[in-house]
Design a protein around this motif. Sequence first.
Motif, short mmCIF file in Angstrom:
data_model
loop_
_atom_site.label_atom_id
_atom_site.label_comp_id
_atom_site.label_asym_id
_atom_site.label_seq_id
_atom_site.Cartn_x
_atom_site.Cartn_y
_atom_site.Cartn_z
N UNK A 77 1.04 -1.14 0.26
CA UNK A 77 0.10 -0.14 0.01
C UNK A 77 0.85 1.36 -0.03
N UNK A 78 0.43 2.22 -0.78
CA UNK A 78 1.00 3.46 -0.69
C UNK A 78 0.40 4.59 0.37
N UNK A 79 1.19 4.87 1.38
CA UNK A 79 0.74 5.73 2.26
C UNK A 79 0.18 6.96 2.01
N UNK A 80 0.25 7.46 1.11
CA UNK A 80 -0.38 8.53 0.59
C UNK A 80 -1.42 8.26 -0.38
N UNK A 81 -2.10 7.20 -0.43
CA UNK A 81 -3.05 6.96 -1.37
C UNK A 81 -4.13 7.73 -0.99
N UNK A 82 -4.92 8.29 -1.71
CA UNK A 82 -6.33 9.13 -1.92
C UNK A 82 -5.97 10.70 -2.06
N UNK A 83 -4.46 10.87 -2.11
CA UNK A 83 -4.22 12.50 -2.14
C UNK A 83 -3.85 12.57 -3.60
N UNK A 84 -3.98 13.47 -4.32
CA UNK A 84 -3.99 13.88 -5.67
C UNK A 84 -2.92 13.17 -6.30
N UNK A 85 -3.14 12.45 -7.46
CA UNK A 85 -2.00 11.84 -8.22
C UNK A 85 -1.40 10.32 -7.32
N UNK A 86 -2.09 10.23 -6.36
CA UNK A 86 -1.16 9.15 -5.74
C UNK A 86 -2.01 7.85 -5.75
N UNK A 87 -1.43 6.67 -6.28
CA UNK A 87 -2.31 5.58 -6.80
C UNK A 87 -2.32 4.69 -5.37
N UNK A 88 -2.90 3.43 -5.42
CA UNK A 88 -3.30 2.82 -3.93
C UNK A 88 -1.96 2.19 -3.64
N UNK A 89 -1.20 1.58 -4.48
CA UNK A 89 -0.01 0.76 -4.42
C UNK A 89 1.31 1.51 -4.76
N UNK A 90 2.29 1.12 -4.24
CA UNK A 90 3.75 1.65 -4.53
C UNK A 90 3.88 1.36 -6.18
N UNK A 91 4.19 2.49 -6.79
CA UNK A 91 4.64 2.31 -8.14
C UNK A 91 5.91 2.72 -8.78
N UNK A 92 6.67 3.05 -7.87
CA UNK A 92 8.12 3.27 -8.10
C UNK A 92 9.10 2.49 -7.13
N UNK A 93 9.96 1.50 -7.60
CA UNK A 93 10.44 0.73 -6.85
C UNK A 93 12.05 0.94 -6.92
#
Length: 361
Positions: A77-93
């Motif tokens: 999960x992306x900690x910042x999900x729900x904020x503008x332009x933030x996806x639900x999971x990590x997309x940069x590894x």
Amino acid sequence: MKTAFLCAGAACALACSTSAAAHNSGADDHAPIGVMADHTHHKGEFMLSFRVMHMAMAGNQIGTDGVSDDTIATTISNRFAGMPMQPPTLRIVPQAMRSDMYMFGGMYAPSDAVTLMVMGSYVEKEMDLLTYQGGMGTTQLGTFRTNPKALGDTKVSALFPLVSRSVDDGARRDQVTLKAGFSLPTGSTTEAATVLTPMNTTSTMRAPYAMQAGTGTWDLEPALTYKGWRGRIGFGAQASAAIRLDRNKWGYAFGDVYQGTAWVSYRPARWVSVSGRVLGRSTGNVRGIDPAIMGPVQTANPDWQGGQRVDLIAGVNLLATRGALAGHRLGLELGAPIYQDLKGPQMAGDWHLTVGWQKAY
């Protein structure tokens, strides 16, 4: 790695200018080069030093287990999900990271009872990352690299010789040194990075915590070091810590660090010694959060910064005892982790190299 090759050449020059009977000092009088604040000086003496520390990281772990890029991108999960332009999971590894720290040090003893030490640094970091297409799935957009570089924090310390005894004409010696030190927040905490976003655009933003050159906080850095010699065999141990005394102006503090190390060395000749060392480290998570550090990447999450690690390290110390280079020391250590338990996902340590020069006057 250019510096390592230059230092290897300097090592050959040191070796060619040595003589086992030149004077009483030995290559093992100092601890392995990666151990700092291990000795004091007599009144009026001073010492200059320069060290280069290279660290490499590769792959990712959660706890003690490796984790794949696709797993991170689709299930973490992306900690910042729900904020503008933030996806639900990590997309940069993150894929790999390299760090080079150049440290300039000076020591001066105003009396036999105390030696003062100061050390400044310049830090260069480089990270390669893989970006996945926004949303879900495993479609990859490509890779990119960030490369911040800046001055680091400044260390100031006072070293006190608690024990210094020698018997049997110096064949049996013991020393205990106490360090009372502080780290001053002179390093940069505003380094920026240009990233490839999951929307297939580029954006410049503040680099994550681990890519900054400084902490932004005043830190207490105590240490206690024991060194002993029995003939050609040397040994020692050091306990040290970095304790953050406040949060920086961005509202966060790096986690406290507690370290313990122990080593054994052997001196086949006065001008050379070899060593083996074990280093254990426990690092806490970042406390607080920088509102400017945000993104679908694990390095932006302050809760994924800590962990425990144990390294094995091999080293060599060289001392020139005559000629134009008399008194110059060169040390090298090469190490790698044998155990890592990371709060994460986090990048795993791969290997590290320290090369250093010292000269007392």
